[in-house]
Design a protein around this motif. Sequence first.
Motif, short mmCIF file in Angstrom:
data_model
loop_
_atom_site.label_atom_id
_atom_site.label_comp_id
_atom_site.label_asym_id
_atom_site.label_seq_id
_atom_site.Cartn_x
_atom_site.Cartn_y
_atom_site.Cartn_z
N GLU A 1 -0.96 -14.30 11.07
CA GLU A 1 -2.38 -14.67 11.09
C GLU A 1 -3.19 -13.79 10.15
N MET A 2 -2.88 -12.49 10.14
CA MET A 2 -3.58 -11.58 9.24
C MET A 2 -3.36 -11.98 7.78
N LEU A 3 -2.12 -12.25 7.43
CA LEU A 3 -1.82 -12.61 6.05
C LEU A 3 -2.47 -13.93 5.67
N GLU A 4 -2.51 -14.87 6.59
CA GLU A 4 -3.16 -16.15 6.28
C GLU A 4 -4.65 -15.96 6.03
N ALA A 5 -5.29 -15.06 6.77
CA ALA A 5 -6.71 -14.78 6.53
C ALA A 5 -6.91 -14.20 5.13
N VAL A 6 -6.06 -13.26 4.74
CA VAL A 6 -6.18 -12.63 3.42
C VAL A 6 -5.87 -13.64 2.31
N LEU A 7 -4.82 -14.42 2.51
CA LEU A 7 -4.43 -15.38 1.49
C LEU A 7 -5.48 -16.46 1.29
N LEU A 8 -6.17 -16.84 2.37
CA LEU A 8 -7.26 -17.81 2.24
C LEU A 8 -8.38 -17.23 1.39
N THR A 9 -8.79 -16.00 1.68
CA THR A 9 -9.85 -15.37 0.89
C THR A 9 -9.44 -15.23 -0.56
N LEU A 10 -8.21 -14.85 -0.80
CA LEU A 10 -7.71 -14.70 -2.16
C LEU A 10 -7.78 -16.03 -2.91
N GLN A 11 -7.39 -17.11 -2.24
CA GLN A 11 -7.47 -18.43 -2.87
C GLN A 11 -8.92 -18.85 -3.11
N MET A 12 -9.79 -18.51 -2.17
CA MET A 12 -11.21 -18.83 -2.33
C MET A 12 -11.81 -18.14 -3.55
N ALA B 1 -16.04 -13.34 4.91
CA ALA B 1 -16.44 -12.25 5.80
C ALA B 1 -15.90 -12.48 7.21
N VAL B 2 -15.88 -13.71 7.66
CA VAL B 2 -15.30 -14.03 8.97
C VAL B 2 -13.81 -13.72 8.97
N ASN B 3 -13.13 -14.02 7.86
CA ASN B 3 -11.70 -13.69 7.74
C ASN B 3 -11.48 -12.19 7.93
N HIS B 4 -12.40 -11.38 7.42
CA HIS B 4 -12.23 -9.93 7.53
C HIS B 4 -12.35 -9.49 8.98
N GLU B 5 -13.22 -10.11 9.73
CA GLU B 5 -13.35 -9.77 11.14
C GLU B 5 -12.04 -10.02 11.89
N THR C 1 -6.04 -4.25 4.81
CA THR C 1 -7.45 -4.36 5.19
C THR C 1 -8.36 -3.93 4.04
N ALA C 2 -8.00 -2.82 3.37
CA ALA C 2 -8.82 -2.34 2.25
C ALA C 2 -8.78 -3.33 1.08
N PHE C 3 -7.62 -3.90 0.82
CA PHE C 3 -7.50 -4.91 -0.23
C PHE C 3 -8.38 -6.11 0.08
N HIS C 4 -8.34 -6.56 1.33
CA HIS C 4 -9.14 -7.72 1.70
C HIS C 4 -10.63 -7.41 1.64
N GLN C 5 -11.02 -6.19 2.04
CA GLN C 5 -12.42 -5.80 1.95
C GLN C 5 -12.91 -5.90 0.50
N ASP D 1 -15.93 -8.23 -0.64
CA ASP D 1 -17.07 -7.61 -1.33
C ASP D 1 -17.34 -8.30 -2.65
N ASN D 2 -16.29 -8.67 -3.37
CA ASN D 2 -16.48 -9.37 -4.64
C ASN D 2 -17.25 -10.67 -4.45
N LEU D 3 -16.83 -11.46 -3.47
CA LEU D 3 -17.52 -12.73 -3.22
C LEU D 3 -18.96 -12.50 -2.75
N LEU D 4 -19.14 -11.55 -1.84
CA LEU D 4 -20.48 -11.27 -1.34
C LEU D 4 -21.40 -10.76 -2.45
N HIS D 5 -20.88 -9.92 -3.33
CA HIS D 5 -21.69 -9.39 -4.43
C HIS D 5 -22.08 -10.49 -5.41
N ILE D 6 -21.14 -11.39 -5.69
CA ILE D 6 -21.45 -12.51 -6.59
C ILE D 6 -22.55 -13.37 -5.99
N ALA D 7 -22.41 -13.70 -4.69
CA ALA D 7 -23.42 -14.52 -4.03
C ALA D 7 -24.77 -13.82 -3.99
N ALA D 8 -24.75 -12.51 -3.70
CA ALA D 8 -26.00 -11.76 -3.64
C ALA D 8 -26.67 -11.67 -5.01
#
Length: 311
Positions: free
Chosen positions: A187-198, A255-259, A272-276, A280-287
């Motif tokens: 489950e952890m890896l699927e959360a990270v892999l989803l964010t990576l694909q996004m 961000a939900v994936n990180h939780e 966890t640090a890699f996913h953060q 952060d990259n996506l959040l910074h782009i959006a911001a």
Amino acid sequence: MNWLDDYKEELHTVFQDSRTIISGFPEPFRSQGLAYLDQFDVFQVHSKKNYICYLLPYWLNRECGLSLEETRRMSTGNVVLMLFFFLQDDLMDNRQSAPAEVLPLANLLYVEFLDLYRPLFPPESLFWSYFRRYITEWADSVAGEAAGDYYWNDRSRVARKASPLKLSSTAALLLSDKSSFIAESEEMLEAVLLTLQMLDDYEDWEEDLAEGSYNCLLSLVRHHLQQDTAILTPAAVKDFIFTTGGLTQYAATAAVNHEKLLSGRLSIPGLTAFHQMLVDNLLHIAAAIEAEKALLQGGGLGYWLSKNMNL
């Protein structure tokens, strides 16, 4: 702990071991394989950096207490298997790829992966049952992505396009008698892999739109506009990103994936640090998009000053 810098010396060894393996192939596969490896070598300029593939065994080492030899073997196995699956992807996605050139090299890589993992797991080991399942998940996910609209309907299947990556986490947990954590690690890896694909899909949306390839961001835009992806225009996607604040919604999913990573029993600080970093990259782009939009709404002079003056 730094998710990358702490392991750079080891990664030199892993890529050298991978290069030694491929150097044993007959020509022309030796030259083809080495050139393909260079495309993903973290130490090559302009290479594609698939960090999670190379580093996951090292990130797991802290939790699982693996030997350095086991960790290197699994990381090298990940590199070889990564090349195998990327060759499959190239063949499926690129009509100009010649099967006669791709498939022999892919099969040589596949055999080398098996040779790396067989000493760790005897034939009766549960590892091989997981191996079968992860390959099946990969096949199912890559075959039905566009028709299934996974980002909207079943996001776990977005991640399962990279299910073979789970082999090294499951392997590490089996070797350390921590099999009770396997489901959670998946489950952890699927959360990270989803964010990576996004993140990849945000960067590639224009190319994917032009080619008609499935893309998570384009799926979100289509449902926002209630239009078929086939009739989306670049202008409509840019309006969603830059005018309606759509990327803020997109980044919120990451961000939900990180939780999910932080709430589990299994601790993998490097992952966890890699996913953060990805989040952060996506959040910074959006911001940044929202900040620039606010400046534009504030008037032309304020926008000019923000771009041209060092205050």
